[in-house]
Design a protein around this motif. Structure first.
Motif, PDB file in Angstrom:
ATOM      1  N   GLU A   1     -61.419  -2.441   2.521  1.00  0.00           N
ATOM      2  CA  GLU A   1     -60.364  -2.463   3.535  1.00  0.00           C
ATOM      3  C   GLU A   1     -59.624  -3.775   3.409  1.00  0.00           C
ATOM      4  OE1 GLU A   1     -61.786  -2.011   7.517  1.00  0.00           O
ATOM      5  OE2 GLU A   1     -62.706  -0.059   7.105  1.00  0.00           O
ATOM      6  N   LEU A   2     -58.352  -3.676   3.096  1.00  0.00           N
ATOM      7  CA  LEU A   2     -57.490  -4.854   3.086  1.00  0.00           C
ATOM      8  C   LEU A   2     -56.681  -4.757   4.365  1.00  0.00           C
ATOM      9  CD1 LEU A   2     -56.419  -4.521  -0.636  1.00  0.00           C
ATOM     10  CD2 LEU A   2     -57.890  -6.321   0.309  1.00  0.00           C
ATOM     11  N   ALA A   3     -57.069  -5.547   5.342  1.00  0.00           N
ATOM     12  CA  ALA A   3     -56.525  -5.367   6.692  1.00  0.00           C
ATOM     13  C   ALA A   3     -55.622  -6.528   7.051  1.00  0.00           C
ATOM     14  CB  ALA A   3     -57.660  -5.243   7.702  1.00  0.00           C
ATOM     15  N   ASN A   4     -54.330  -6.271   7.064  1.00  0.00           N
ATOM     16  CA  ASN A   4     -53.437  -7.312   7.545  1.00  0.00           C
ATOM     17  C   ASN A   4     -53.816  -7.689   8.977  1.00  0.00           C
ATOM     18  OD1 ASN A   4     -50.988  -8.095   5.732  1.00  0.00           O
ATOM     19  ND2 ASN A   4     -51.373  -5.908   5.330  1.00  0.00           N
ATOM     20  N   THR A   5     -53.731  -8.969   9.286  1.00  0.00           N
ATOM     21  CA  THR A   5     -54.119  -9.463  10.607  1.00  0.00           C
ATOM     22  C   THR A   5     -53.379  -8.704  11.703  1.00  0.00           C
ATOM     23  OG1 THR A   5     -54.399 -11.673   9.680  1.00  0.00           O
ATOM     24  CG2 THR A   5     -54.211 -11.514  12.072  1.00  0.00           C
ATOM     25  N   GLN A   6     -54.130  -8.279  12.702  1.00  0.00           N
ATOM     26  CA  GLN A   6     -53.543  -7.713  13.915  1.00  0.00           C
ATOM     27  C   GLN A   6     -53.592  -8.818  14.954  1.00  0.00           C
ATOM     28  OE1 GLN A   6     -52.693  -4.251  14.128  1.00  0.00           O
ATOM     29  NE2 GLN A   6     -53.372  -3.850  12.028  1.00  0.00           N
ATOM     30  N   TYR A   7     -52.472  -9.043  15.623  1.00  0.00           N
ATOM     31  CA  TYR A   7     -52.383 -10.239  16.463  1.00  0.00           C
ATOM     32  C   TYR A   7     -52.854 -10.002  17.900  1.00  0.00           C
ATOM     33  CZ  TYR A   7     -50.216 -12.020  12.356  1.00  0.00           C
ATOM     34  OH  TYR A   7     -50.012 -12.396  11.056  1.00  0.00           O
ATOM     35  N   TYR A   8     -54.177 -10.066  18.039  1.00  0.00           N
ATOM     36  CA  TYR A   8     -54.853 -10.007  19.339  1.00  0.00           C
ATOM     37  C   TYR A   8     -55.840 -11.155  19.382  1.00  0.00           C
ATOM     38  CZ  TYR A   8     -53.031  -5.335  18.877  1.00  0.00           C
ATOM     39  OH  TYR A   8     -52.200  -4.282  18.668  1.00  0.00           O
ATOM     40  N   GLY A   9     -56.304 -11.486  20.577  1.00  0.00           N
ATOM     41  CA  GLY A   9     -57.364 -12.482  20.700  1.00  0.00           C
ATOM     42  C   GLY A   9     -57.013 -13.770  19.981  1.00  0.00           C
ATOM     43  N   TRP A  10     -57.973 -14.232  19.164  1.00  0.00           N
ATOM     44  CA  TRP A  10     -57.795 -15.495  18.452  1.00  0.00           C
ATOM     45  C   TRP A  10     -56.621 -15.423  17.476  1.00  0.00           C
ATOM     46  CZ3 TRP A  10     -60.541 -19.815  19.742  1.00  0.00           C
ATOM     47  CH2 TRP A  10     -61.595 -19.600  20.639  1.00  0.00           C
ATOM     48  N   ALA A  11     -56.386 -14.268  16.919  1.00  0.00           N
ATOM     49  CA  ALA A  11     -55.298 -14.124  15.946  1.00  0.00           C
ATOM     50  C   ALA A  11     -53.931 -14.347  16.596  1.00  0.00           C
ATOM     51  CB  ALA A  11     -55.357 -12.743  15.295  1.00  0.00           C
ATOM     52  N   LEU A  12     -53.783 -13.872  17.837  1.00  0.00           N
ATOM     53  CA  LEU A  12     -52.506 -14.091  18.521  1.00  0.00           C
ATOM     54  C   LEU A  12     -52.313 -15.585  18.793  1.00  0.00           C
ATOM     55  CD1 LEU A  12     -49.968 -12.884  19.800  1.00  0.00           C
ATOM     56  CD2 LEU A  12     -51.270 -12.507  21.898  1.00  0.00           C
ATOM     57  N   GLU A  13     -53.418 -16.223  19.147  1.00  0.00           N
ATOM     58  CA  GLU A  13     -53.392 -17.670  19.386  1.00  0.00           C
ATOM     59  C   GLU A  13     -52.963 -18.425  18.113  1.00  0.00           C
ATOM     60  OE1 GLU A  13     -54.046 -18.565  22.360  1.00  0.00           O
ATOM     61  OE2 GLU A  13     -54.400 -20.730  22.282  1.00  0.00           O
ATOM     62  N   ASN A  14     -53.338 -17.896  16.968  1.00  0.00           N
ATOM     63  CA  ASN A  14     -53.069 -18.560  15.676  1.00  0.00           C
ATOM     64  C   ASN A  14     -51.929 -17.893  14.894  1.00  0.00           C
ATOM     65  OD1 ASN A  14     -55.081 -20.756  15.277  1.00  0.00           O
ATOM     66  ND2 ASN A  14     -56.516 -19.092  15.723  1.00  0.00           N
ATOM     67  N   ARG A  15     -51.122 -17.127  15.595  1.00  0.00           N
ATOM     68  CA  ARG A  15     -50.144 -16.290  14.897  1.00  0.00           C
ATOM     69  C   ARG A  15     -49.236 -17.085  13.954  1.00  0.00           C
ATOM     70  NH1 ARG A  15     -46.398 -12.817  18.747  1.00  0.00           N
ATOM     71  NH2 ARG A  15     -45.457 -14.878  19.029  1.00  0.00           N
ATOM     72  N   ASN A  16     -48.759 -18.230  14.417  1.00  0.00           N
ATOM     73  CA  ASN A  16     -47.822 -18.985  13.581  1.00  0.00           C
ATOM     74  C   ASN A  16     -48.453 -19.464  12.280  1.00  0.00           C
ATOM     75  OD1 ASN A  16     -45.656 -18.632  15.191  1.00  0.00           O
ATOM     76  ND2 ASN A  16     -45.690 -20.676  16.116  1.00  0.00           N
ATOM     77  N   ALA A  17     -49.758 -19.700  12.298  1.00  0.00           N
ATOM     78  CA  ALA A  17     -50.425 -20.175  11.080  1.00  0.00           C
ATOM     79  C   ALA A  17     -50.864 -19.022  10.179  1.00  0.00           C
ATOM     80  CB  ALA A  17     -51.628 -21.037  11.452  1.00  0.00           C
ATOM     81  N   LEU A  18     -50.907 -17.807  10.732  1.00  0.00           N
ATOM     82  CA  LEU A  18     -51.453 -16.663   9.983  1.00  0.00           C
ATOM     83  C   LEU A  18     -50.382 -15.742   9.410  1.00  0.00           C
ATOM     84  CD1 LEU A  18     -54.279 -15.710  12.522  1.00  0.00           C
ATOM     85  CD2 LEU A  18     -54.641 -16.694  10.251  1.00  0.00           C
ATOM     86  N   MET A  19     -49.225 -15.714  10.028  1.00  0.00           N
ATOM     87  CA  MET A  19     -48.181 -14.735   9.691  1.00  0.00           C
ATOM     88  C   MET A  19     -47.662 -14.922   8.269  1.00  0.00           C
ATOM     89  SD  MET A  19     -46.172 -12.365  11.187  1.00  0.00           S
ATOM     90  CE  MET A  19     -46.248 -12.830  12.912  1.00  0.00           C
ATOM     91  N   PRO A  20     -47.775 -13.875   7.445  1.00  0.00           N
ATOM     92  CA  PRO A  20     -47.205 -13.960   6.093  1.00  0.00           C
ATOM     93  C   PRO A  20     -45.691 -13.736   6.141  1.00  0.00           C
ATOM     94  CG  PRO A  20     -48.218 -11.813   6.427  1.00  0.00           C
ATOM     95  CD  PRO A  20     -48.399 -12.581   7.710  1.00  0.00           C
ATOM     96  N   THR A  21     -45.043 -14.042   5.030  1.00  0.00           N
ATOM     97  CA  THR A  21     -43.609 -13.756   4.936  1.00  0.00           C
ATOM     98  C   THR A  21     -43.411 -12.311   4.496  1.00  0.00           C
ATOM     99  OG1 THR A  21     -43.464 -14.359   2.604  1.00  0.00           O
ATOM    100  CG2 THR A  21     -43.154 -16.140   4.220  1.00  0.00           C
TER     101      THR A  21
END
Lengths: 363, 89
Positions: A177-197
């Motif tokens: 499973e290659l799962a692009n980050t879903q922005y909830y929880g900690w991921a939403l908090e880190n969205r700016n650092a995680l978001m690909p172009t």
């Protein structure tokens, strides 16, 4: 309304985890060990889940192996007729434990890998876990479990998706499973650092698509789309309260693991109520069934039968109103929220790592 | 993958057929997935043993249902093959 039988239960048996991944889908305010359900609570929940129609069980967390009763839980799940997946980091999956899990009738193990590059994997996990993961993968293969690898994709690793596919193939995975980050929880908090172009996302999708054909019949490759870069929202688990339920470590039961963030709903606990009552009658599960709750443009949109207005958790997290359309949808003016988030993400690259403390950590 | 009457279909080794007493229905269980089967689908899958060809399966079911079913069997198994739940032996 005639209710479906649910097919899938995700049991997040603990929030404890040795890893600190900044894209974790657990909520920012996590349950501590003394707040977790007991073994007896969980086995009762699994029995009730099967009676309700659940066929698939995910034993997840946190790291489920931090609990010493995973083997007992897996055995009970098998005894009541559930197909069970252990969703693990691989840390703690020693040979004796894996053998006990096999005897217990556990069928499928999913191990997370953070990256194909070991140093980058250590950085994002906040610890060096790669040797334990590789060892766990070998044990899983040897004992004959169905074996999946999951890699969460984000800006810092998505360019290596080709290497990840080769890594998973060499570890003998049946599924990747290659799962692009879903922005909830900690991921939403880190969205700016995680978001690909957009360019990264398009390149990775092409590589995954080509690899699917190459590995067909040996390793199944599942590519989970990055919804911020899509035109229409994802059909959240096939609709709210339709097929899926999730029980949090403290017993609160939700239609989706992102739903804890919807502060306008109160989620009942399996400590207080039978699972059947929660599924059939609890206000939270009723809240977004059907389409009476929808606003425009969803209410009159033909796509409402396809995506059900998208993700309620995302609508709430990004607009403050869970009845809004999912802002991912390009048919709603709310889409500007998503477009802005994608644009704004080009800058900073500092993670807020996941730690289980009384207060959410601030960096 | 294109299936024909001579293809020999077999279930993915990680998938198994079960009867669900709650739904009173046959189901196909596999990692991260469930297919709820109707009676015809279950009848087809029961015959996919990795030895019979699709033609063999269609002959058995054709006698049972008194009609030509080979195209239906190919169509049904092709949908499962797209999801890699059916492989060719």
């Amino acid at each position: 309304m005639l209710l479906n039988h649910p097919t899938t239960l995700l049991a997040e048996i603990t929030h404890r985890c040795p890893l600190h991944c900044p894209y974790c889908s657990n909520p920012l305010e996590m349950t501590r060990a003394d707040g977790e359900l007991t073994t007896e609570d969980w086995t009762r929940v699994f029995t009730e889940a099967r009676e309700l129609g659940v066929l698939q069980l995910g034993l997840s967390g946190g790291e489920p192996l931090v609990r010493p009763d995973v083997e007992a839980l897996a055995a009970h799940a098998r005894a009541v007729g559930l197909y069970t997946t252990l969703v693990t980091s691989g840390v703690g999956l020693t040979r004796p434990r894996a053998e006990k899990l096999r005897e217990a009738g556990l069928e499928h193990i999913q191990i997370s890998f953070q990256d194909s590059d070991d140093a980058a994997a250590d950085h994002v996990a906040g610890m060096s876990a790669v040797p334990q993961k590789r060892s766990a993968a070998a044990i899983v293969r040897e004992l004959g479990f169905a074996f999946s690898i999951n890699v969460v994709l984000h800006r810092a690793n998505i360019d290596r998706v080709g290497d990840m596919i080769e890594m998973a193939a060499s570890l003998g995975a049946d599924r990747l499973e290659l799962a692009n980050t879903q922005y909830y929880g900690w991921a939403l908090e880190n969205r700016n650092a995680l978001m690909p172009t957009r360019a990264q996302v398009d390149a990775a999708a092409d590589i995954a698509e080509a690899a699917k054909g190459r590995h067909r019949g040996r390793m199944q490759i599942v590519y989970v789309l990055p919804d911020y870069h899509e035109t229409y929202p994802k059909p959240c688990y096939g609709g709210w309260g339709k097929h899926y339920l999730m029980v949090a470590p403290d017993g609160r039961t939700l239609p989706c693991h992102g739903a804890t963030h919807i502060t306008t709903l109160r989620f009942d606990s399996v400590r207080d109520r039978p699972l059947r009552w929660i599924w059939e009658e609890s206000p939270a599960f009723q809240a977004f069934r059907g389409d009476a709750w929808m606003q425009e443009p969803c209410r009159t949109c033909p796509r409402k039968a396809i995506d059900f207005g998208g993700c309620r958790c995302q609508a709430f997290a990004l607009t403050g109103d869970a009845t809004n359309p999912d802002p991912v949808c390009t048919l709603t003016p709310l889409r500007t929220i998503i477009d802005r988030a994608v644009q704004d993400a080009a800058g900073a690259h500092v993670y807020r790592f996941r730690y289980l403390s009384l207060e959410p950590q601030r960096v | 993958m294109t299936l024909t009457a001579t293809s020999v279909p077999v279930l993915w080794r990680l998938a198994r057929l079960e009867f669900d007493p709650v739904r009173k229905q046959r189901v196909l269980l596999y990692p991260e997935g469930v297919v709820l089967l109707n009676d015809t689908g279950a009848a087809i899958l029961d015959l996919c043993d990795g030895r019979r060809s699709i033609g063999d399966v269609a002959t058995i079911l054709g006698e049972r249902y008194h009609r030509e079913v080979v195209d239906d069997v190919i169509e049904y198994l092709s949908r499962l093959a797209d999801q890699e739940l059916i492989r060719v032996a």
